[in-house]
Enzyme design. Structure first.
Site, PDB file in Angstrom:
ATOM      1  NE  ARG A   1      -3.992  -1.784   0.432  1.00 33.47           N
ATOM      2  CZ  ARG A   1      -4.067  -3.359  -0.049  1.00 33.47           C
ATOM      3  NH1 ARG A   1      -3.101  -3.505  -0.733  1.00 33.47           N
ATOM      4  NH2 ARG A   1      -5.073  -3.843   0.054  1.00 33.47           N
TER       5      ARG A   1
ATOM      6  CB  SER B   1      -8.495  -1.607   4.107  1.00 31.78           C
ATOM      7  OG  SER B   1      -8.948  -2.882   3.771  1.00 31.78           O
TER       8      SER B   1
ATOM      9  CD  GLU C   1      -4.633   2.408   1.936  1.00 29.64           C
ATOM     10  OE1 GLU C   1      -3.911   2.856   0.956  1.00 29.64           O
ATOM     11  OE2 GLU C   1      -5.781   2.303   1.745  1.00 29.64           O
TER      12      GLU C   1
HETATM   13  N1  EPU Z   1     -11.029 -10.241  10.486  1.00 33.71           N
HETATM   14  C1  EPU Z   1     -11.812 -10.166  11.669  1.00 33.71           C
HETATM   15  N2  EPU Z   1     -12.605  -9.334  11.944  1.00 33.71           N
HETATM   16  C2  EPU Z   1     -13.066  -8.174  11.081  1.00 33.71           C
HETATM   17  C3  EPU Z   1     -12.084  -8.123   9.796  1.00 33.71           C
HETATM   18  C4  EPU Z   1     -11.309  -9.224   9.705  1.00 33.71           C
HETATM   19  O1  EPU Z   1     -11.777 -10.924  12.674  1.00 33.71           O
HETATM   20  O2  EPU Z   1     -13.882  -7.424  11.277  1.00 33.71           O
HETATM   21  C5  EPU Z   1     -10.181 -11.199  10.221  1.00 33.71           C
HETATM   22  C6  EPU Z   1     -10.680 -12.171   9.387  1.00 33.71           C
HETATM   23  O3  EPU Z   1     -11.528 -13.171   9.666  1.00 33.71           O
HETATM   24  C7  EPU Z   1      -9.602 -12.600   8.425  1.00 33.71           C
HETATM   25  C8  EPU Z   1      -8.519 -11.526   8.623  1.00 33.71           C
HETATM   26  O4  EPU Z   1      -8.726 -10.713   9.825  1.00 33.71           O
HETATM   27  O5  EPU Z   1      -9.171 -13.755   9.137  1.00 33.71           O
HETATM   28  C9  EPU Z   1      -8.116 -10.741   7.245  1.00 33.71           C
HETATM   29  O6  EPU Z   1      -9.453 -10.232   6.727  1.00 33.71           O
HETATM   30  P1  EPU Z   1      -9.824 -10.125   5.199  1.00 33.71           P
HETATM   31  O7  EPU Z   1      -9.398 -11.270   4.456  1.00 33.71           O
HETATM   32  O8  EPU Z   1     -10.954  -9.514   5.201  1.00 33.71           O
HETATM   33  O9  EPU Z   1      -8.621  -9.203   4.684  1.00 33.71           O
HETATM   34  P2  EPU Z   1      -7.959  -7.881   5.430  1.00 33.71           P
HETATM   35  O10 EPU Z   1      -6.483  -8.085   5.894  1.00 33.71           O
HETATM   36  O11 EPU Z   1      -8.854  -7.277   6.335  1.00 33.71           O
HETATM   37  C10 EPU Z   1      -6.995  -7.121   3.352  1.00 33.71           C
HETATM   38  C11 EPU Z   1      -6.933  -5.661   2.179  1.00 33.71           C
HETATM   39  C12 EPU Z   1      -8.019  -5.516   1.517  1.00 33.71           C
HETATM   40  C13 EPU Z   1      -8.126  -6.735   0.659  1.00 33.71           C
HETATM   41  C14 EPU Z   1      -8.211  -7.995   1.620  1.00 33.71           C
HETATM   42  C15 EPU Z   1      -8.106  -9.247   0.537  1.00 33.71           C
HETATM   43  C16 EPU Z   1      -5.320  -4.126   3.442  1.00 33.71           C
HETATM   44  C17 EPU Z   1      -5.246  -2.893   4.373  1.00 33.71           C
HETATM   45  N3  EPU Z   1      -6.723  -4.591   3.359  1.00 33.71           N
HETATM   46  O12 EPU Z   1      -7.782  -6.817   4.083  1.00 33.71           O
HETATM   47  O13 EPU Z   1      -7.890  -4.330   0.606  1.00 33.71           O
HETATM   48  O14 EPU Z   1      -9.447  -6.701  -0.122  1.00 33.71           O
HETATM   49  O15 EPU Z   1      -7.082  -8.022   2.289  1.00 33.71           O
HETATM   50  O16 EPU Z   1      -6.842  -9.428  -0.192  1.00 33.71           O
HETATM   51  O17 EPU Z   1      -4.326  -4.752   3.342  1.00 33.71           O
HETATM   52  C18 EPU Z   1      -8.203  -2.028   0.696  1.00 33.71           C
HETATM   53  O18 EPU Z   1      -7.102  -1.970   0.691  1.00 33.71           O
HETATM   54  O19 EPU Z   1      -9.089  -1.015   0.590  1.00 33.71           O
HETATM   55  C19 EPU Z   1      -8.755  -3.364   1.051  1.00 33.71           C
HETATM   56  C20 EPU Z   1     -10.226  -3.650   0.773  1.00 33.71           C
END
Ligand code: EPU
Length: 336
Positions: free
Chosen positions: A164, A236, A332
């Site tokens: 990012r 995010s 971000e």
């Molecule tokens: N989780 C929770 N509670 C929540 C949200 C997430 O426990 O409310 C846990 C989920 O269960 C999962 C883990 O956190 O085990 C990761 O969650 P998720 O797969 O939704 O991905 P993320 O790390 O929250 C990142 C990116 C997203 C991207 C997804 C998929 C960043 C800041 N965000 O989210 O990017 O779509 O992975 O690759 O790196 C963005 O940048 O705007 C964005 C949406």
């Protein structure tokens, strides 16, 4: 003459939907428009702000600036032997571009489907999702260099991409105005299914093609992320923090359900959504701003609120996470 508008409302130009105005705004549809806007006497002395889809900014108040609304169109494909070079105007809608390449038989962008914003904004934060980052598909970009007044081509190395992150969030921040982006899609294609949730979504498909991967990504995103057309948001809101192995192991011992991913440098990326969720913020509303109920990493604006109120909530969340886990989470989006 540049196509200028004074005290131009930006509510429809930022996906949070904050109701602020620009002192001066110009629609930029060609590189000539860009040069004309920069040279116009009315623009002299005003700071510059570039808006593509406005999907990664927090507008905290009226902008006493010249806002360039980047709308340069364009789509061209060149065969470079073992890959396709796809050049898109900075103003092209990103998801539209993903769909067009797939329809043209050029796979490679499907994991990045449904990310809001424009092609020109994609390199700035090195957009990434479901196991693919833009930098892996990036060849070069064309930009106006405000320091020299010339148009330049910057390759992948020069863009200094990180998670990012890129040159354009650091020392290139006020220097380059991106007008076109060239992606490189290798002809040898295989689906990238290393993100567990995506693999599960496609379990029943033996050999998914790019359109099927795209559809699966769209399905997952639609379940977890709010549509900016319905609820103001910028995806995010926080980056997933990277910590060293010692801290991650200590946190894991104390919190066995901690979600973390090993990094090439030996550190661990923690799921900020999990940290925020554990602090009880998921679905929390503070008047017109709040935390999305299906993904704690996403802050939302229900209407009638301000960017300043949103930042206040973001600070409160980051403070709470820090007090509980000893990790500081960083916003971000670009804050203006
Ligand atoms: N989780 C929770 N509670 C929540 C949200 C997430 O426990 O409310 C846990 C989920 O269960 C999962 C883990 O956190 O085990 C990761 O969650 P998720 O797969 O939704 O991905 P993320 O790390 O929250 C990142 C990116 C997203 C991207 C997804 C998929 C960043 C800041 N965000 O989210 O990017 O779509 O992975 O690759 O790196 C963005 O940048 O705007 C964005 C949406």
């Amino acid at each position: 003459m540049a196509d200028f508008h004074e005290f131009y409302p930006l509510r429809r130009h930022n996906t949070f939907g904050f109701d602020v105005r620009a002192r001066l705004a110009a629609h930029i549809r060609t590189e000539a428009d860009l040069l004309a806007a920069l040279a116009d006497p009315r623009a002299q002395g005003l700071p510059l702000v570039v808006l593509g889809g406005g999907s990664n900014v927090v507008l905290t108040g009226d902008l006493d600036a010249l806002v360039l609304l980047m709308e340069i169109p364009g789509y061209a494909v060149v065969d470079d032997g073992d890959g396709w070079l796809v050049t898109a105007g900075a103003g092209e809608n990103w998801h539209g571009l993903v769909g067009r390449t797939i329809a043209d038989g050029l796979p490679g962008l499907e994991n990045l489907a449904l990310i809001p914003g424009t092609a020109g904004a994609a390199p700035i934060q090195n957009i990434g999702a479901y196991g693919v980052e833009l930098r892996e598909r990036f060849a070069s970009l064309r930009a106006h260099d405000r320091q020299t007044g010339a148009f330049v081509t910057l390759d992948r190395e020069q863009c200094a991409f990180g998670y990012r992150d890129s040159l354009f969030k650091r020392n290139g921040r006020d220097r380059y105005l991106i007008t076109a982006v060239t992606l490189r899609l290798p002809k040898a294609w295989a689906p990238v299914l290393n993100y567990g949730e995506l693999a599960r979504e496609l379990e029943s498909v033996a050999t998914p093609d790019a359109a099927q991967v795209r559809d699966a990504v769209v399905a997952i995103r639609s379940r977890k992320l709010p549509d900016p057309a319905q609820i103001g948001n910028a995806g995010s809101f926080f980056k997933n923090p990277v910590v060293d192995a010692a801290l991650r192991n200590a946190l894991l011992a104390a919190h066995p359900s901690l979600v973390s991913y090993p990094q090439p440098d030996g550190g661990y990326k923690l799921a900020a959504g999990w940290l925020i969720d554990q602090c009880g913020f998921k679905g929390f509303d503070d008047g017109p701003v709040g935390v999305y109920g299906k993904q704690a990493l996403v802050l939302v604006h229900h209407g009638g609120g301000t960017g300043a109120a949103l930042l206040k909530l973001a600070d409160r969340i980051a403070d709470t996470v820090q007090a509980r886990f000893g990790v500081r989470i960083e916003p971000e989006p670009v804050i203006l």
